[in-house]
Design a protein around this motif. Structure first.
Motif, PDB file in Angstrom:
ATOM      1  N   THR A  70      48.180  61.492  34.750  1.00  0.00           N
ATOM      2  CA  THR A  70      49.576  61.325  35.155  1.00  0.00           C
ATOM      3  C   THR A  70      50.071  62.582  35.861  1.00  0.00           C
ATOM      4  OG1 THR A  70      49.994  59.757  33.385  1.00  0.00           O
ATOM      5  CG2 THR A  70      51.915  60.832  34.342  1.00  0.00           C
ATOM      6  N   ALA A  71      49.739  63.731  35.325  1.00  0.00           N
ATOM      7  CA  ALA A  71      50.145  64.998  35.952  1.00  0.00           C
ATOM      8  C   ALA A  71      49.468  65.161  37.311  1.00  0.00           C
ATOM      9  CB  ALA A  71      49.814  66.171  35.041  1.00  0.00           C
ATOM     10  N   GLN A  72      48.200  64.773  37.411  1.00  0.00           N
ATOM     11  CA  GLN A  72      47.499  64.855  38.697  1.00  0.00           C
ATOM     12  C   GLN A  72      48.167  63.960  39.729  1.00  0.00           C
ATOM     13  OE1 GLN A  72      43.518  63.845  37.439  1.00  0.00           O
ATOM     14  NE2 GLN A  72      42.944  66.003  37.217  1.00  0.00           N
ATOM     15  N   PHE A  73      48.526  62.746  39.310  1.00  0.00           N
ATOM     16  CA  PHE A  73      49.200  61.837  40.233  1.00  0.00           C
ATOM     17  C   PHE A  73      50.545  62.423  40.665  1.00  0.00           C
ATOM     18  CE2 PHE A  73      52.273  58.444  41.024  1.00  0.00           C
ATOM     19  CZ  PHE A  73      51.691  57.864  42.132  1.00  0.00           C
ATOM     20  N   GLU A  74      51.357  62.851  39.691  1.00  0.00           N
ATOM     21  CA  GLU A  74      52.672  63.403  40.012  1.00  0.00           C
ATOM     22  C   GLU A  74      52.561  64.616  40.930  1.00  0.00           C
ATOM     23  OE1 GLU A  74      54.842  64.031  36.355  1.00  0.00           O
ATOM     24  OE2 GLU A  74      54.695  61.903  35.821  1.00  0.00           O
ATOM     25  N   LEU A  75      51.615  65.485  40.655  1.00  0.00           N
ATOM     26  CA  LEU A  75      51.425  66.662  41.496  1.00  0.00           C
ATOM     27  C   LEU A  75      50.996  66.259  42.904  1.00  0.00           C
ATOM     28  CD1 LEU A  75      51.412  69.705  41.809  1.00  0.00           C
ATOM     29  CD2 LEU A  75      49.132  69.758  40.782  1.00  0.00           C
ATOM     30  N   SER A  76      50.094  65.292  43.000  1.00  0.00           N
ATOM     31  CA  SER A  76      49.647  64.841  44.330  1.00  0.00           C
ATOM     32  C   SER A  76      50.817  64.293  45.139  1.00  0.00           C
ATOM     33  CB  SER A  76      48.532  63.807  44.222  1.00  0.00           C
ATOM     34  OG  SER A  76      49.031  62.552  43.803  1.00  0.00           O
ATOM     35  N   MET A  77      51.757  63.621  44.461  1.00  0.00           N
ATOM     36  CA  MET A  77      52.915  63.050  45.151  1.00  0.00           C
ATOM     37  C   MET A  77      53.895  64.136  45.629  1.00  0.00           C
ATOM     38  SD  MET A  77      52.542  59.769  45.419  1.00  0.00           S
ATOM     39  CE  MET A  77      50.824  60.152  45.732  1.00  0.00           C
ATOM     40  N   LEU A  78      53.830  65.299  45.031  1.00  0.00           N
ATOM     41  CA  LEU A  78      54.682  66.410  45.466  1.00  0.00           C
ATOM     42  C   LEU A  78      54.097  67.137  46.674  1.00  0.00           C
ATOM     43  CD1 LEU A  78      55.605  67.947  41.990  1.00  0.00           C
ATOM     44  CD2 LEU A  78      57.089  66.595  43.495  1.00  0.00           C
ATOM     45  N   PRO A 136      52.171  67.328  50.412  1.00  0.00           N
ATOM     46  CA  PRO A 136      52.008  66.516  51.632  1.00  0.00           C
ATOM     47  C   PRO A 136      50.565  66.014  51.741  1.00  0.00           C
ATOM     48  CG  PRO A 136      52.278  68.852  52.172  1.00  0.00           C
ATOM     49  CD  PRO A 136      52.443  68.734  50.693  1.00  0.00           C
ATOM     50  N   LEU A 137      50.388  64.909  52.419  1.00  0.00           N
ATOM     51  CA  LEU A 137      49.066  64.299  52.583  1.00  0.00           C
ATOM     52  C   LEU A 137      48.055  65.299  53.150  1.00  0.00           C
ATOM     53  CD1 LEU A 137      47.472  61.660  52.330  1.00  0.00           C
ATOM     54  CD2 LEU A 137      48.209  61.075  54.626  1.00  0.00           C
ATOM     55  N   GLU A 138      48.529  66.209  53.994  1.00  0.00           N
ATOM     56  CA  GLU A 138      47.635  67.165  54.651  1.00  0.00           C
ATOM     57  C   GLU A 138      47.187  68.282  53.701  1.00  0.00           C
ATOM     58  OE1 GLU A 138      51.113  67.105  55.838  1.00  0.00           O
ATOM     59  OE2 GLU A 138      50.501  65.134  56.581  1.00  0.00           O
ATOM     60  N   HIS A 139      47.877  68.453  52.572  1.00  0.00           N
ATOM     61  CA  HIS A 139      47.523  69.540  51.654  1.00  0.00           C
ATOM     62  C   HIS A 139      46.102  69.337  51.152  1.00  0.00           C
ATOM     63  CE1 HIS A 139      47.531  72.220  48.192  1.00  0.00           C
ATOM     64  NE2 HIS A 139      48.605  72.806  48.720  1.00  0.00           N
ATOM     65  N   ARG A 140      45.343  70.404  51.072  1.00  0.00           N
ATOM     66  CA  ARG A 140      43.920  70.306  50.713  1.00  0.00           C
ATOM     67  C   ARG A 140      43.688  69.705  49.331  1.00  0.00           C
ATOM     68  NH1 ARG A 140      42.605  74.445  47.417  1.00  0.00           N
ATOM     69  NH2 ARG A 140      44.032  76.220  47.360  1.00  0.00           N
ATOM     70  N   GLN A 141      44.671  69.778  48.439  1.00  0.00           N
ATOM     71  CA  GLN A 141      44.474  69.249  47.093  1.00  0.00           C
ATOM     72  C   GLN A 141      45.079  67.855  46.883  1.00  0.00           C
ATOM     73  OE1 GLN A 141      45.709  73.096  45.039  1.00  0.00           O
ATOM     74  NE2 GLN A 141      44.173  72.248  43.648  1.00  0.00           N
ATOM     75  N   HIS A 142      45.813  67.365  47.860  1.00  0.00           N
ATOM     76  CA  HIS A 142      46.481  66.066  47.690  1.00  0.00           C
ATOM     77  C   HIS A 142      45.476  64.968  47.329  1.00  0.00           C
ATOM     78  CE1 HIS A 142      49.385  62.835  48.315  1.00  0.00           C
ATOM     79  NE2 HIS A 142      48.417  62.211  48.963  1.00  0.00           N
ATOM     80  N   ILE A 143      44.478  64.760  48.180  1.00  0.00           N
ATOM     81  CA  ILE A 143      43.523  63.654  47.975  1.00  0.00           C
ATOM     82  C   ILE A 143      42.639  63.904  46.762  1.00  0.00           C
ATOM     83  CG2 ILE A 143      41.549  62.412  48.980  1.00  0.00           C
ATOM     84  CD1 ILE A 143      44.275  61.566  50.080  1.00  0.00           C
ATOM     85  N   SER A 144      42.255  65.150  46.517  1.00  0.00           N
ATOM     86  CA  SER A 144      41.387  65.403  45.355  1.00  0.00           C
ATOM     87  C   SER A 144      42.134  65.123  44.045  1.00  0.00           C
ATOM     88  CB  SER A 144      40.825  66.825  45.381  1.00  0.00           C
ATOM     89  OG  SER A 144      41.857  67.785  45.317  1.00  0.00           O
ATOM     90  N   LEU A 145      43.413  65.486  43.981  1.00  0.00           N
ATOM     91  CA  LEU A 145      44.203  65.179  42.778  1.00  0.00           C
ATOM     92  C   LEU A 145      44.381  63.674  42.608  1.00  0.00           C
ATOM     93  CD1 LEU A 145      46.924  67.950  43.122  1.00  0.00           C
ATOM     94  CD2 LEU A 145      45.391  67.666  41.153  1.00  0.00           C
ATOM     95  N   LEU A 146      44.683  63.014  43.713  1.00  0.00           N
ATOM     96  CA  LEU A 146      44.881  61.565  43.684  1.00  0.00           C
ATOM     97  C   LEU A 146      43.589  60.850  43.282  1.00  0.00           C
ATOM     98  CD1 LEU A 146      47.244  59.668  44.214  1.00  0.00           C
ATOM     99  CD2 LEU A 146      46.517  59.545  46.594  1.00  0.00           C
ATOM    100  N   THR A 147      42.478  61.307  43.838  1.00  0.00           N
ATOM    101  CA  THR A 147      41.175  60.717  43.517  1.00  0.00           C
ATOM    102  C   THR A 147      40.859  60.888  42.032  1.00  0.00           C
ATOM    103  OG1 THR A 147      40.359  61.131  45.749  1.00  0.00           O
ATOM    104  CG2 THR A 147      38.698  60.760  44.044  1.00  0.00           C
ATOM    105  N   SER A 148      41.099  62.085  41.520  1.00  0.00           N
ATOM    106  CA  SER A 148      40.824  62.347  40.110  1.00  0.00           C
ATOM    107  C   SER A 148      41.661  61.446  39.207  1.00  0.00           C
ATOM    108  CB  SER A 148      41.080  63.817  39.789  1.00  0.00           C
ATOM    109  OG  SER A 148      40.817  64.070  38.428  1.00  0.00           O
TER     110      SER A 148
END
Length: 161
Positions: free
Chosen positions: A21-29, A31-43
């Motif tokens: 849940t924290a990974q999802f919430e953080l990914s939503m904060l 931008p899509l271009e941020h290097r950690q966005h997709i990795s957090l969302l994937t996790s």
């Protein structure tokens, strides 16, 4: 680009410890271009976070990665996520990277509607009202229209049938 220093530190710690849940919430904060966005969302998605699964499916769809799209949607479907059934129904209805299959599409719409997916109820109303891939059936159409109205579907609310 957003700096992780500006993020709530307790959220960051939870995400780093593997909390989906924290990974999802953080990914939503981020931008899509941020290097950690997709990795957090994937996790988060890999851990079965429903919203993350749907986001990853949409991401893969935008990347034109059909296998990835289906992988995430099927995982969400296996968790009985109503929107996953709806999105699968749309794919089969339009024949997006799969053979057009109205029967499969209708089955997914029904499963989504049974789980409370309002858009699926409205689609089934239109399908049975117009006889798209099925014999026209006013009674079934009305059932799905009423279900969509009960779930506050905006278009459905304006229809007298």
């Amino acid at each position: 680009m957003m700096n992780l220093d500006n993020i709530d530190q307790s959220l960051l710690k939870k995400a780093e410890s593997g909390d989906a849940t924290a990974q999802f919430e953080l990914s939503m904060l981020l931008p899509l271009e941020h290097r950690q966005h997709i990795s957090l969302l994937t996790s988060a998605a890999q851990q079965g976070h429903e919203q993350a699964l749907l986001c990853m499916a949409r991401y893969e769809q935008r990347q034109k990665n059909f296998e990835g799209t289906m992988k995430w949607l099927n995982q969400a479907k296996d968790l009985n996520v109503p929107r996953a059934y709806f999105l699968l129904a749309e794919i089969f209805k339009l024949g997006e990277d799969v053979p057009l299959d109205l029967e499969q599409s209708i089955e997914y719409y029904k499963q989504a509607a049974d789980l409370g997916e309002t858009d699926a109820s409205f689609e089934l109303f239109k399908i049975y009202k117009d006889g798209i891939g099925v014999r026209k059936n006013k009674e079934i159409a009305e059932k799905y229209l009423n279900l969509a109205k009960q779930n506050l579907h905006i278009e459905a609310a304006a229809i007298e049938f």
